[in-house]
Design an enzyme around this catalytic site. Structure first.
Site, PDB file in Angstrom:
ATOM      1  N   ARG A 185     -12.536   0.550  15.885  1.00 13.10           N
ATOM      2  CA  ARG A 185     -12.260  -0.793  15.362  1.00 13.10           C
ATOM      3  C   ARG A 185     -13.408  -1.231  14.461  1.00 13.10           C
ATOM      4  O   ARG A 185     -13.211  -1.821  13.408  1.00 13.10           O
ATOM      5  CB  ARG A 185     -12.038  -1.809  16.492  1.00 13.10           C
ATOM      6  CG  ARG A 185     -11.981  -3.253  15.988  1.00 13.10           C
ATOM      7  CD  ARG A 185     -11.373  -4.290  16.938  1.00 13.10           C
ATOM      8  NE  ARG A 185     -11.643  -4.066  18.333  1.00 13.10           N
ATOM      9  CZ  ARG A 185     -12.840  -4.212  18.929  1.00 13.10           C
ATOM     10  NH1 ARG A 185     -13.884  -4.609  18.226  1.00 13.10           N
ATOM     11  NH2 ARG A 185     -12.982  -3.965  20.211  1.00 13.10           N
TER      12      ARG A 185
ATOM     13  N   TYR B  22       2.320 -16.447  -3.338  1.00 14.41           N
ATOM     14  CA  TYR B  22       3.087 -15.512  -2.514  1.00 14.41           C
ATOM     15  C   TYR B  22       3.505 -16.261  -1.241  1.00 14.41           C
ATOM     16  O   TYR B  22       2.679 -16.940  -0.619  1.00 14.41           O
ATOM     17  CB  TYR B  22       2.210 -14.294  -2.189  1.00 14.41           C
ATOM     18  CG  TYR B  22       2.840 -13.366  -1.206  1.00 14.41           C
ATOM     19  CD1 TYR B  22       3.925 -12.569  -1.584  1.00 14.41           C
ATOM     20  CD2 TYR B  22       2.395 -13.285   0.104  1.00 14.41           C
ATOM     21  CE1 TYR B  22       4.526 -11.716  -0.670  1.00 14.41           C
ATOM     22  CE2 TYR B  22       2.985 -12.429   1.022  1.00 14.41           C
ATOM     23  CZ  TYR B  22       4.054 -11.657   0.626  1.00 14.41           C
ATOM     24  OH  TYR B  22       4.650 -10.821   1.535  1.00 14.41           O
TER      25      TYR B  22
ATOM     26  N   ASP C  22      -6.194 -12.964  -5.587  1.00 12.37           N
ATOM     27  CA  ASP C  22      -5.249 -11.972  -5.079  1.00 12.37           C
ATOM     28  C   ASP C  22      -4.878 -11.089  -6.266  1.00 12.37           C
ATOM     29  O   ASP C  22      -4.149 -11.510  -7.160  1.00 12.37           O
ATOM     30  CB  ASP C  22      -4.027 -12.684  -4.487  1.00 12.37           C
ATOM     31  CG  ASP C  22      -3.009 -11.706  -3.888  1.00 12.37           C
ATOM     32  OD1 ASP C  22      -2.975 -10.534  -4.314  1.00 12.37           O
ATOM     33  OD2 ASP C  22      -2.233 -12.138  -3.011  1.00 12.37           O
TER      34      ASP C  22
ATOM     35  N   LYS D 147       1.329  -2.472  -1.954  1.00 13.86           N
ATOM     36  CA  LYS D 147       2.021  -2.505  -3.245  1.00 13.86           C
ATOM     37  C   LYS D 147       1.489  -1.402  -4.161  1.00 13.86           C
ATOM     38  O   LYS D 147       1.620  -0.252  -3.836  1.00 13.86           O
ATOM     39  CB  LYS D 147       1.893  -3.913  -3.839  1.00 13.86           C
ATOM     40  CG  LYS D 147       2.137  -5.053  -2.820  1.00 13.86           C
ATOM     41  CD  LYS D 147       3.549  -5.122  -2.298  1.00 13.86           C
ATOM     42  CE  LYS D 147       3.721  -6.065  -1.114  1.00 13.86           C
ATOM     43  NZ  LYS D 147       3.221  -7.403  -1.283  1.00 13.86           N
TER      44      LYS D 147
HETATM   45  C1  LIG Z   1       2.867  -8.487  -0.403  1.00 14.11           C
HETATM   46  C2  LIG Z   1       1.853  -9.450  -0.863  1.00 14.11           C
HETATM   47  C3  LIG Z   1       0.929 -10.009   0.037  1.00 14.11           C
HETATM   48  C4  LIG Z   1       0.974  -9.742   1.521  1.00 14.11           C
HETATM   49  O1  LIG Z   1       0.685  -8.412   1.844  1.00 14.11           O
HETATM   50  P1  LIG Z   1       1.301  -7.618   3.084  1.00 14.11           P
HETATM   51  O2  LIG Z   1       0.715  -6.259   2.915  1.00 14.11           O
HETATM   52  O3  LIG Z   1       2.787  -7.663   2.978  1.00 14.11           O
HETATM   53  O4  LIG Z   1       0.826  -8.307   4.324  1.00 14.11           O
HETATM   54  C5  LIG Z   1      -0.031 -10.868  -0.475  1.00 14.11           C
HETATM   55  N1  LIG Z   1      -0.077 -11.178  -1.787  1.00 14.11           N
HETATM   56  C6  LIG Z   1       0.800 -10.669  -2.677  1.00 14.11           C
HETATM   57  C7  LIG Z   1       0.701 -11.054  -4.120  1.00 14.11           C
HETATM   58  C8  LIG Z   1       1.788  -9.795  -2.248  1.00 14.11           C
HETATM   59  O5  LIG Z   1       2.665  -9.312  -3.131  1.00 14.11           O
END
Ligand SMILES: *Cc1c(COP(=O)(O)O)cnc(C)c1O
Length: 416
Positions: free
Chosen positions: A62, A115, A188, A213
């Site tokens: 962890r 998001y 982000d 992503k």
């Molecule tokens: C998918 C996404 C998230 C969240 O991520 P997860 O891996 O699904 O928890 C945050 N910000 C953006 C822009 C996203 O597309």
């Protein structure tokens, strides 16, 4: 316990180009076997050579695991940051960051088309712990300045491009607004990826990723990351560590944001497992070549849709018709593979998303395969009725890396 001292994770690739860093940083061949790829260290614990005699700083997975360390070093190098942290999901990364920075009574500014999961986390989880938020149009610097509450606002949370409306905001200008109020600028960078945009070099303090992503890139793993930068381009000496706003210390006594994130990553424990870290690292190695194709196909799809009589509006920062086009051209090295468009009614939008064959109807984005979705009923259903609600005739596509001709033909038959 400093995983940065682990064998092999230490070579300096900072002078190299993006693709070289993504393939090599943190990933030196294994010193004992010569394995070219960092192994999947499927172990929860590590033998100690006498009490406290840790080999390479590893104690319990962890706190740190060598496969995760390799990913964290590679992500930090990709973003030009000083420390990377890998989590079980993008939202786990966001949760750790917000815990590290916020206390009851604090305030954050978030995008008015954030998001959906970020909005839910800020409004419904942190809201219940006494954290307030204001949703602002982050493409309007003065609106953000007006939303900041000096002494209470601890972070401005930026997405650029935004999801799903592909809005663009000025990272450098928003960094100045944040820093004038002793708040952090969080970006982000999931949509742009570090290949197309490096927020830390523009003045941001910390970058957030859903590595699920583009970084993972193959729709086969869920993960998240934080990369903390050296402060650049505003007050104070360049390269100084990013401090926690309000002069607060981290719970373990450290004074930097990286110290606080490291503490929370271990204390709350939503870490990336070794197999997930390995898959994500495998994806990161090909990010540069994939993004080139995503950008080319995204541009082809956007121009095709712009000419299509059934389409009333196309949202893609690469189009000259996009209000953020010039800013995106300055701040990004390409316009990415996300395209949203409007078709006049919810019925027409649901019809289109149900008729494609190459584009798969599914949530998520950033994989090699093209996806299509209806944000109002799918990814953004949780913001219905809020200030973040999206138009009901909106369709979002994540343009993959298939042959462009097949993608255009598929959209053409779906729109017919
Ligand atoms: C998918 C996404 C998230 C969240 O991520 P997860 O891996 O699904 O928890 C945050 N910000 C953006 C822009 C996203 O597309």
């Amino acid at each position: 316990m400093t995983p940065e001292t682990s064998p092999g994770a230490h070579d300096d690739w900072s002078g190299s180009g993006f693709a070289t860093r993504a393939i090599h940083a943190g990933q030196d061949p294994d010193p004992t076997t010569g394995a070219v790829v960092p192994p999947i260290y499927a172990t929860s614990t590590f033998k100690q050579d006498g009490v406290g005699g840790l080999r390479g700083g590893y104690e319990y997975s962890r706190s740190a695991n060598p496969t995760r360390t390799a990913l964290e070093a590679a992500l930090a190098a990709a973003e030009g940051g000083t420390a990377g942290f890998a989590f079980a999901s993008g939202l786990a990364a966001e949760d750790a960051l917000l815990r590290a920075v916020l206390r009851p009574g604090d305030h954050v500014v978030i995008p008015d088309d954030a998001y959906g999961g970020t909005y839910r986390l800020v409004a419904r989880v942190f809201g219940a712990w006494g954290v307030e938020h204001t949703a602002a149009d982050l493409s309007d610097v003065e609106a953000v300045r007006a939303a900041v509450q000096p002494g209470r606002t601890r972070a401005i949370w930026v997405e650029t491009p935004t999801n799903p409306l592909l809005g663009i905001s000025d990272i450098g200008a928003l960094a100045e607004v944040a820093h004038a109020a002793d708040a952090l600028l969080v970006v982000d960078n999931t949509f742009a990826t570090p290949y197309l945009q490096t927020p830390l070099a523009l003045g941001a303090d910390v970058v957030v990723h859903s590595t699920t992503k583009y970084v993972g890139g193959h729709s086969d793993v869920v993960g998240g990351a934080l990369v903390v930068g050296p402060r650049v381009g505003h007050g104070g000496p360049a390269g100084e560590p990013v401090a926690l706003p309000g002069g607060r210390p981290a719970p373990d006594g450290g004074t930097s944001l990286a110290d606080a994130v490291r503490f929370h990553q271990n204390a709350s424990g939503a870490v990336a497992g070794p197999f997930d870290a390995w898959l994500t690292l495998r994806g990161l190695k090909t990010l540069a070549v994939r993004m080139d194709r995503h950008c080319a196909n995204g541009a082809a799809v956007a121009s095709f849709l712009e000419e299509h009589p059934r389409v009333t509006q196309v949202l893609y920062p690469g189009l000259e018709s996009h209000p953020g086009h010039e800013l995106a051209a300055r701040q990004m090295r390409g316009f990415g593979g996300m395209v949203s468009f409007r078709v006049g009614s919810e019925e027409a939008a649901l019809d289109v998303v149900g008729r494609t064959r190459v584009f798969t109807l599914a949530e998520s984005l950033g994989g090699v395969e093209s996806l299509i979705e209806h944000p109002g009923r799918m990814t953004h259903a949780s913001v219905a009725g809020s200030a973040l609600e999206v138009p009901d005739d909106l369709v979002r596509v994540s343009v993959g890396i298939e042959d462009a001709a097949d993608l255009l033909a598929d959209l053409d038959q779906a729109l017919a």
